[in-house]
Enzyme design. Sequence first.
Site, PDB file in Angstrom:
ATOM      1  N   THR A  18       0.803  -1.227   0.000  1.00 17.75           N
ATOM      2  CA  THR A  18       0.000   0.000   0.000  1.00 17.75           C
ATOM      3  C   THR A  18       0.833   1.273   0.000  1.00 17.75           C
ATOM      4  OG1 THR A  18      -1.700  -1.178   1.199  1.00 17.75           O
ATOM      5  CG2 THR A  18      -1.777   1.198   1.345  1.00 17.75           C
ATOM      6  N   ASP A  95       0.932  -6.976   5.268  1.00 12.95           N
ATOM      7  CA  ASP A  95       0.325  -8.278   5.578  1.00 12.95           C
ATOM      8  C   ASP A  95       1.343  -9.341   5.962  1.00 12.95           C
ATOM      9  OD1 ASP A  95      -2.082  -7.124   5.103  1.00 12.95           O
ATOM     10  OD2 ASP A  95      -2.416  -8.046   3.138  1.00 12.95           O
TER      11      ASP A  95
HETATM   12  N1  ASP Z   1      -2.267  -6.128   0.980  1.00 17.47           N
HETATM   13  C1  ASP Z   1      -1.239  -5.159   1.243  1.00 17.47           C
HETATM   14  C2  ASP Z   1       0.085  -5.896   1.340  1.00 17.47           C
HETATM   15  O1  ASP Z   1       0.391  -6.465   2.355  1.00 17.47           O
HETATM   16  C3  ASP Z   1      -1.524  -4.405   2.461  1.00 17.47           C
HETATM   17  C4  ASP Z   1      -0.444  -3.412   2.823  1.00 17.47           C
HETATM   18  O2  ASP Z   1       0.351  -2.994   2.021  1.00 17.47           O
HETATM   19  O3  ASP Z   1      -0.405  -3.021   3.963  1.00 17.47           O
HETATM   20  O4  ASP Z   1       0.802  -5.910   0.399  1.00 17.47           O
END
Ligand code: ASP
Length: 345
Positions: A18, A95
Amino acid sequence: MKGKKNETKLLIIYTGGTIGMVHDPVTGSLVPIDFRYISQHVPELKKFGHDLYSVSFDPAIDSSNIDPAVWIRMAVIIEENYDRYDGFVILHGTDTMAYSASALSFMLENLAKPVIFTGSQLPIGLLRTDGKENLITAIEIAAAREQKRSYVPEVCIYFDNKLSRGNRTTKLSAEHFDAFSSPNYPFLAEVGLHLKYNKGYIDAQRSSRKLVVHKDFDTNVAILKLFPGINRNFVQSVLGTKGLKGLIIETFGSGNAPTYDWFIDELQKFLKKGGIILNVTQCHGGSVEMGLYETSRHLLAAGVISGRDITSEASVTKLMYLLGRYQTREEVVKGLNTSLAGEIS
Ligand code: ASP
């Protein structure tokens, strides 16, 4: 991105997640930034007195797709650039950040420079983003040195004003900016008006030996989380997984499990075949203490190994790393019983 000629040189490695997202001016959707132009999005970076360079994964990877091959990619970038930079900042999705930070802590033997993972809950291109502060302070921590020695020559996670040892960290919240915790080890630094390092807990006495990067993982592992009502067919099918070499059982409380005969029989069959079983608590904090209760004495007697106060993330990456690195059961067991990178107390 390049900076002016300064004393401290850092490499920012953008893997995805993100933090690196902005709104595309045409479509309005969130798209990854080209990190060569990061200072257009975070002009504050220009004020640093450091030389900042960056490399980006192309395509950027959502961290749910990160696996040992990607850990190796990150470690190789560090290995190839190790002598040229004073520290590394890895931008990564939240994640699986705790898994990657744990894996790298085992791979990078004799690490004497900071490797600081960070990311954000909101994209860096949004007004309320937590990404700017996380990135700016992660850079500051990676650059912090005293008499040419890094303050924090460890693999760490910096997030929401706290720096923690990577292999002690767990993702706790999918909602709050305060997304990570370090349940069994104090924070290495806390950030308020000042950046306060918790020096007594930082492993600053790193060896001056050459960096060695271990690149073999064996993914023949599984995690079995216990729950009341767990049934034999399920346990049998996990233990019967083709090629399985190591099993983590996530137990109750201080390492407790049901005392049903069938349960211990199944574990014993796997152990007799040469399998390895590591007992890790499913509690968020605290340690496994086999033998404290009747409900863990049978595990101890069967030859299950105590994970002590290891996190689930560190336990699975450590098991894959040890199985990849060593040929014999004894060496793997010895590694599990040893703190390799400060992951157990
Ligand atoms: N789904 C994303 C990832 O872990 C969430 C984030 O970036 O915090 O890549």
